[in-house]
Design an enzyme around this catalytic site. Structure first.
Site, PDB file in Angstrom:
ATOM      1  CG  ASP A  59      -1.788   1.189   1.360  1.00 41.53           C
ATOM      2  OD1 ASP A  59      -1.694   2.093   0.502  1.00 41.53           O
ATOM      3  OD2 ASP A  59      -2.598   1.218   2.313  1.00 41.53           O
ATOM      4  CB  THR A 128      -4.923  12.160 -15.777  1.00 42.17           C
ATOM      5  OG1 THR A 128      -6.100  12.428 -16.519  1.00 42.17           O
ATOM      6  CG2 THR A 128      -4.999  12.957 -14.482  1.00 42.17           C
ATOM      7  CG  ASP A 129      -6.589  14.313 -20.571  1.00 45.21           C
ATOM      8  OD1 ASP A 129      -7.076  13.700 -19.599  1.00 45.21           O
ATOM      9  OD2 ASP A 129      -7.061  14.246 -21.729  1.00 45.21           O
ATOM     10  CD  GLU A 130     -10.358  13.016 -15.911  1.00 46.02           C
ATOM     11  OE1 GLU A 130     -10.821  13.376 -14.824  1.00 46.02           O
ATOM     12  OE2 GLU A 130     -10.793  12.050 -16.550  1.00 46.02           O
ATOM     13  CE1 TYR A 153      -7.418   9.762 -11.259  1.00 39.53           C
ATOM     14  CE2 TYR A 153      -8.423  11.094 -12.991  1.00 39.53           C
ATOM     15  CZ  TYR A 153      -7.452  10.199 -12.572  1.00 39.53           C
ATOM     16  OH  TYR A 153      -6.506   9.754 -13.468  1.00 39.53           O
ATOM     17  CB  SER A 154      -8.870  15.936 -12.153  1.00 42.07           C
ATOM     18  OG  SER A 154     -10.034  16.620 -11.790  1.00 42.07           O
ATOM     19  CE  LYS A 157      -2.747  10.695 -11.556  1.00 44.15           C
ATOM     20  NZ  LYS A 157      -1.909   9.488 -11.298  1.00 44.15           N
ATOM     21  CG  HIS A 287     -19.534  15.093 -17.428  1.00 43.66           C
ATOM     22  ND1 HIS A 287     -20.539  14.369 -18.016  1.00 43.66           N
ATOM     23  CD2 HIS A 287     -18.380  14.564 -17.893  1.00 43.66           C
ATOM     24  CE1 HIS A 287     -20.023  13.446 -18.794  1.00 43.66           C
ATOM     25  NE2 HIS A 287     -18.718  13.544 -18.746  1.00 43.66           N
TER      26      HIS A 287
END
Ligand code: NAD
Ligand code: DAU
Length: 347
Positions: A59, A128-130, A153-154, A157, A287
């Protein structure tokens, strides 16, 4: 070289290891994965017995476990895939995203900084691109686009990307980053759009399209992403970021229509019956409307470009899900968790 791959039992990590382990017997690949719901050791069956492959259940959010792993394995390179990766789950339960994506990345950076001295090592961060947020109708994400994440999430990241860059600037840790668009292909867990639609269509279940289905994603076949990461690991410049994308912008509804058409051709079922399963459902909060990657830098500096078009990649993906009954059935029934439970959780 000893290469530590985090999250190697997930979708992209498993595709990466399946590609690289047989190709590079001169390197040892250590897969450190917590084995969350998104992991599947059946995805690694072809390489599990390879002499240059090692698995360590870890983990990354557990600092002591990460330190012990680095002491035991002393990796020369870290390729960091491990993450909570699903946007919808980050909306219903963001805590794990902060824990794994931010704290986990921090623990890895700290361990790397402890064992690597004087410019040794390489920390490759898979992102990520997000992190760039949402595009309107025009424009593309470049490496200089301002960060503007929309989901937990983004945002997690984005935080991890900032930590990686900070460790380079402050501690001179040798790092590279890649920010990639939506992946699809074999071994993807059916919570993501494409495998969910393939498996639901096969089962005659509704195909849930969020909102009007007009959101646009830039699709890249997973093996093209893996080749791009390996290209950057080998030839990318330290401290640099490379955007990776397929130049395949497609509206979600067109993805689903395309899938129904390919599935109909490959199975002989009438396309109308599959298209009739499409159901418009409530939109995802926050979104992002559109993603599109400008991949000029990796193309011009490192000579990478994708091999698959969306047309060829989608057909390969559909064929893979149709041909791999055992993998699909174990995921469908949840049986893929049993092996993990028997071998790890009850030990
Ligand atoms: P995935 O969800 O399929 O797999 C994630 C893997 O990480 C799983 O094997 C899981 O067990 C492991 N993991 C999760 N928490 C962990 C922890 N605390 N410690 C150790 N391992 C842990 O994800 P994916 O789609 O393969 O994505 C891999 C990476 O690529 C992620 O960093 C993601 O942000 C990035 N990415 C994904 C896409 C995409 O379209 N899927 C696109 C661009 C970037
Ligand atoms: O852009 C890269 C990102 O792509 C990665 O960083 C993420 O880890 C990965 O999950 C993916 O994020 P998305 O949110 O774009 O992928 P997802 O497959 O969840 O959704 C793709 C699009 O399809 C999105 O606009 C939401 C929509 N969708 C998704 C699902 C699961 C639907 O319309 N219906 C669905 O059931």
């Amino acid at each position: 070289m000893k290469i530590l791959v985090t999250g190697g039992a997930g979708f992209i990590g498993a595709n990466f290891l399946n590609l690289l382990v047989p190709r590079h017997p001169e390197h040892t690949f250590v897969n450190a994965d917590k084995l969350t719901y998104a992991a599947n050791l059946a995805s690694l069956a072809d390489i599990a017995g390879a002499a240059n492959y090692v698995f360590r259940r870890t983990d990354i959010a557990d600092a002591a476990a990460v330190d012990a792993l680095f002491d035991e394995q002393a990796p020369d390179i870290v390729i960091h895939f491990a993450a909570e990766s699903h946007v919808d789950r980050s909306i219903s339960g963001p805590r794990e995203f902060v824990r794994t994506n931010i704290e986990g990345t921090f623990n890895l950076l700290e361990a790397a900084r402890r064992i690597w001295k004087d410019g040794q090592g390489l920390f490759h961060h898979v992102s990520t691109d997000e992190v760039y947020g949402s595009l309107g109708a025009e424009g593309m994400f470049t490496e200089d686009t301002r960060y503007d994440p929309s989901s937990p999430y983004s945002a997690s990241k984005a935080a991890s990307d900032h930590l990686v860059r900070a460790y380079h600037r402050t501690f001179k840790l040798p790092v590279k980053l890649t920010n990639c668009s939506n992946n699809y292909g074999p071994l993807q867990f059916p919570e993501k759009l494409i495998p969910l639609m393939i498996m639901n269509a096969q089962d005659g279940k509704p195909l849930p399209v969020y909102g009007q289905g007009t959101n646009v994603r830039d699709w890249l076949y997973v093996q093209d992403h893996c080749e791009a990461i390996w290209t950057v690991v080998q030839r990318g410049a330290v401290g640099e970021t490379y955007n990776i994308g397929g130049n395949n912008e497609v509206k979600n509804i067109d993805v689903v229509h395309g899938l129904c058409r390919v599935l109909a051709e490959e199975t002989g079922r009438p396309a109308e019956a599959l298209l009739g399963l499409i159901t418009y459902v409530k939109d995802r909060p926050g979104h992002d409307l559109r993603y599109a990657i400008d991949a000029t830098k990796i193309r011009e500096h490192l000579g990478w470009s994708p091999k698959e078009t969306f047309e060829t990649g989608l057909r390969k993906t559909v064929r893979w899900y149709l041909d791999h009954h055992a993998w699909v059935d174990q995921v469908r029934t949840g049986e893929y968790r049993n092996w993990i439970e028997q071998n790890y959780d009850r030990r």
